[in-house]
Scaffold this active site. Sequence first.
Site, PDB file in Angstrom:
ATOM      1  N   LYS A  78       0.741  -1.140  -0.116  1.00 38.86           N
ATOM      2  CA  LYS A  78       0.062   0.070   0.063  1.00 38.86           C
ATOM      3  C   LYS A  78       1.035   1.384  -0.052  1.00 38.86           C
ATOM      4  O   LYS A  78       1.884   1.364   0.380  1.00 38.86           O
ATOM      5  CB  LYS A  78      -0.877  -0.052   1.238  1.00 38.86           C
ATOM      6  CG  LYS A  78      -2.242   0.713   1.071  1.00 38.86           C
ATOM      7  CD  LYS A  78      -3.409  -0.269   0.607  1.00 38.86           C
ATOM      8  CE  LYS A  78      -4.427   0.385   0.548  1.00 38.86           C
ATOM      9  NZ  LYS A  78      -5.537  -0.451  -0.185  1.00 38.86           N
ATOM     10  N   GLY A 174     -26.530   0.945  -0.039  1.00 38.56           N
ATOM     11  CA  GLY A 174     -25.624   1.339  -0.803  1.00 38.56           C
ATOM     12  C   GLY A 174     -25.721   1.250  -2.394  1.00 38.56           C
ATOM     13  O   GLY A 174     -25.426  -0.016  -2.882  1.00 38.56           O
ATOM     14  N   GLY A 176     -24.145   2.335  -5.152  1.00 36.62           N
ATOM     15  CA  GLY A 176     -22.983   3.085  -5.889  1.00 36.62           C
ATOM     16  C   GLY A 176     -22.439   1.990  -7.016  1.00 36.62           C
ATOM     17  O   GLY A 176     -23.217   1.396  -7.408  1.00 36.62           O
ATOM     18  N   VAL A 178     -20.607  -0.394  -6.902  1.00 38.30           N
ATOM     19  CA  VAL A 178     -20.673  -2.085  -6.731  1.00 38.30           C
ATOM     20  C   VAL A 178     -22.087  -2.247  -6.313  1.00 38.30           C
ATOM     21  O   VAL A 178     -22.566  -3.142  -7.278  1.00 38.30           O
ATOM     22  CB  VAL A 178     -19.707  -2.319  -5.814  1.00 38.30           C
ATOM     23  CG1 VAL A 178     -19.767  -3.841  -5.565  1.00 38.30           C
ATOM     24  CG2 VAL A 178     -18.262  -1.936  -6.066  1.00 38.30           C
ATOM     25  N   TYR A 180     -25.064  -0.724  -7.065  1.00 34.52           N
ATOM     26  CA  TYR A 180     -26.066  -0.968  -8.348  1.00 34.52           C
ATOM     27  C   TYR A 180     -25.758  -2.048  -9.170  1.00 34.52           C
ATOM     28  O   TYR A 180     -26.990  -2.865  -9.649  1.00 34.52           O
ATOM     29  CB  TYR A 180     -26.224   0.373  -9.087  1.00 34.52           C
ATOM     30  CG  TYR A 180     -27.277   0.497  -9.603  1.00 34.52           C
ATOM     31  CD1 TYR A 180     -28.384   1.315  -9.007  1.00 34.52           C
ATOM     32  CD2 TYR A 180     -27.573   0.142 -11.187  1.00 34.52           C
ATOM     33  CE1 TYR A 180     -29.736   1.167  -9.613  1.00 34.52           C
ATOM     34  CE2 TYR A 180     -28.794   0.260 -11.629  1.00 34.52           C
ATOM     35  CZ  TYR A 180     -30.026   0.649 -11.068  1.00 34.52           C
ATOM     36  OH  TYR A 180     -30.951   0.946 -11.553  1.00 34.52           O
TER      37      TYR A 180
HETATM   38  P1  NAD Z   1     -19.393   4.242  -3.943  1.00 30.93           P
HETATM   39  O1  NAD Z   1     -19.182   5.602  -3.479  1.00 30.93           O
HETATM   40  O2  NAD Z   1     -19.672   4.267  -5.629  1.00 30.93           O
HETATM   41  O3  NAD Z   1     -21.033   4.000  -3.487  1.00 30.93           O
HETATM   42  C1  NAD Z   1     -21.460   3.779  -2.185  1.00 30.93           C
HETATM   43  C2  NAD Z   1     -22.632   4.060  -2.012  1.00 30.93           C
HETATM   44  O4  NAD Z   1     -23.158   3.904  -0.829  1.00 30.93           O
HETATM   45  C3  NAD Z   1     -23.031   5.653  -2.332  1.00 30.93           C
HETATM   46  O5  NAD Z   1     -24.124   5.664  -3.420  1.00 30.93           O
HETATM   47  C4  NAD Z   1     -23.609   6.246  -1.158  1.00 30.93           C
HETATM   48  O6  NAD Z   1     -24.724   7.342  -1.218  1.00 30.93           O
HETATM   49  C5  NAD Z   1     -24.101   5.063  -0.434  1.00 30.93           C
HETATM   50  N1  NAD Z   1     -23.997   5.109   0.947  1.00 30.93           N
HETATM   51  C6  NAD Z   1     -23.125   5.519   1.939  1.00 30.93           C
HETATM   52  N2  NAD Z   1     -23.560   5.653   3.252  1.00 30.93           N
HETATM   53  C7  NAD Z   1     -24.841   4.982   3.106  1.00 30.93           C
HETATM   54  C8  NAD Z   1     -25.641   4.731   4.230  1.00 30.93           C
HETATM   55  N3  NAD Z   1     -25.427   5.011   5.492  1.00 30.93           N
HETATM   56  N4  NAD Z   1     -26.920   4.220   3.860  1.00 30.93           N
HETATM   57  C9  NAD Z   1     -27.127   3.960   2.479  1.00 30.93           C
HETATM   58  N5  NAD Z   1     -26.329   4.153   1.446  1.00 30.93           N
HETATM   59  C10 NAD Z   1     -25.235   4.496   1.885  1.00 30.93           C
HETATM   60  O7  NAD Z   1     -18.555   3.071  -3.583  1.00 30.93           O
HETATM   61  P2  NAD Z   1     -18.378   1.644  -4.354  1.00 30.93           P
HETATM   62  O8  NAD Z   1     -17.118   1.954  -5.068  1.00 30.93           O
HETATM   63  O9  NAD Z   1     -19.703   1.272  -4.727  1.00 30.93           O
HETATM   64  O10 NAD Z   1     -18.076   0.863  -2.977  1.00 30.93           O
HETATM   65  C11 NAD Z   1     -18.742   0.595  -2.079  1.00 30.93           C
HETATM   66  C12 NAD Z   1     -18.154  -0.321  -1.026  1.00 30.93           C
HETATM   67  O11 NAD Z   1     -17.400  -1.501  -1.445  1.00 30.93           O
HETATM   68  C13 NAD Z   1     -17.130   0.490  -0.165  1.00 30.93           C
HETATM   69  O12 NAD Z   1     -16.955   0.172   1.211  1.00 30.93           O
HETATM   70  C14 NAD Z   1     -15.798   0.053  -0.929  1.00 30.93           C
HETATM   71  O13 NAD Z   1     -14.776   0.311  -0.181  1.00 30.93           O
HETATM   72  C15 NAD Z   1     -15.976  -1.351  -1.129  1.00 30.93           C
HETATM   73  N6  NAD Z   1     -15.341  -1.962  -2.454  1.00 30.93           N
HETATM   74  C16 NAD Z   1     -15.267  -1.268  -3.524  1.00 30.93           C
HETATM   75  C17 NAD Z   1     -14.583  -2.034  -4.387  1.00 30.93           C
HETATM   76  C18 NAD Z   1     -14.724  -1.482  -5.845  1.00 30.93           C
HETATM   77  O14 NAD Z   1     -14.366  -2.228  -6.930  1.00 30.93           O
HETATM   78  N7  NAD Z   1     -15.322  -0.362  -6.112  1.00 30.93           N
HETATM   79  C19 NAD Z   1     -13.871  -3.041  -4.256  1.00 30.93           C
HETATM   80  C20 NAD Z   1     -13.725  -3.433  -2.719  1.00 30.93           C
HETATM   81  C21 NAD Z   1     -14.480  -2.884  -2.061  1.00 30.93           C
END
Ligand code: NAD
Length: 339
Positions: A78, A174, A176, A178, A180
């Site tokens: 990291k 959530g 977002g 992932v 959706y």
């Molecule tokens: P993102 O920011 O695109 O989406 C997160 C969503 O969660 C947002 O729409 C936000 O409004 C919503 N949210 C946050 N707090 C909330 C709550 N209390 N109640 C309801 N909705 C809430 O993030 P992402 O890329 O989709 O990642 C989501 C999670 O998965 C994160 O914890 C991230 O660390 C983890 N993750 C993501 C990836 C990746 O490839 N993107 C890989 C491993 C882990």
Amino acid sequence: MFDIMEATRLESLHLAQDPATGLKAIIAIHSSRLGPALGGCRYLPYADDDAALRDVARLAQGMSYKAALAGLRQGGGKAVIVRAPHVDNRGALFEAFGRFIDSLGGAYVTAVDSGTSSTDMDCIAQHTRHVTSTTSGGDPSPHTAMGVFAGIRASAQARLGSDDLEGLRIAVQGLGHVGYALAEQLAAAGAELLVSDLDTGKVQLAVEQLGAQPIANEALLTTPCDILAPCGLGGVLTSQIVAQLRCAAVAGAANNQLAHPDVADELEARGILYAPDYVINSGGLIFVSLQHQGEDLPAITAHLAQIGNRLTEVYAHAQAEHRSPARVADLIAERILYG
Ligand code: NAD
């Protein structure tokens, strides 16, 4: 410094500063036993150098465990770049960071993380090839969602006796990048979707496009369902929430879902199956790692499907050994890393 290295079993630490661009960076290589260390680069303000060091060491260790469980020929590492209140030229800062990475000769491969973007990775790529998640690399999120979907099926099989999701009530917190994409796959598999997001526009879209049922943010975690999939922020599984859960399993994408390690035992005591977050959400890492190694999409997709099998293995050990799946995942990773 050495006590932090010892506590996290870090292999090496690398520091760089560049007054011309304002770069102050730390790269932590936790393990290179399985291959070059891969892990994201954070660009955040830190209270002091010690806080930055602790963060990078802890996160590098987590990456080793994640890569080991994902069956990758990749170690864990990291980086953090300490964010100053003002930077003259962000591009130049990331270019300097690219030169720093290159000086390590491929021992560390970087990726997007909190505070960084694909555009920053493009700047890094001007000076080193040891970088992933550039703008041309593509978003890993759909691959993370694919892995979580495989993990939800494995969790349904383990706890409910079938991996058929048709008619199961699945609550997604959530929607977002992932969440959706996951909701789309769950809807296609016939699940009854319950959703929440702080962004009401995303909820509305899921209602219209996927037939999802909207649930108030504060109610979603404790709403009755078969499987709860936290896909928003980390730390949502507190002792207080676990006592109120009304689901058979928790299997979602969010990082660091357990507010503290003891919560894994509290879930176990309540008979709720928990899919260790770093196992079920490893699809994004698998994507960037294999893409960097030159693998094609079918090979990557086949590797992603293994996430379900790996979880099944973790659950079987957990049941036989009367331990939480979270503890079992750590033990398997430690066996792979340290023999
Ligand atoms: P993102 O920011 O695109 O989406 C997160 C969503 O969660 C947002 O729409 C936000 O409004 C919503 N949210 C946050 N707090 C909330 C709550 N209390 N109640 C309801 N909705 C809430 O993030 P992402 O890329 O989709 O990642 C989501 C999670 O998965 C994160 O914890 C991230 O660390 C983890 N993750 C993501 C990836 C990746 O490839 N993107 C890989 C491993 C882990």
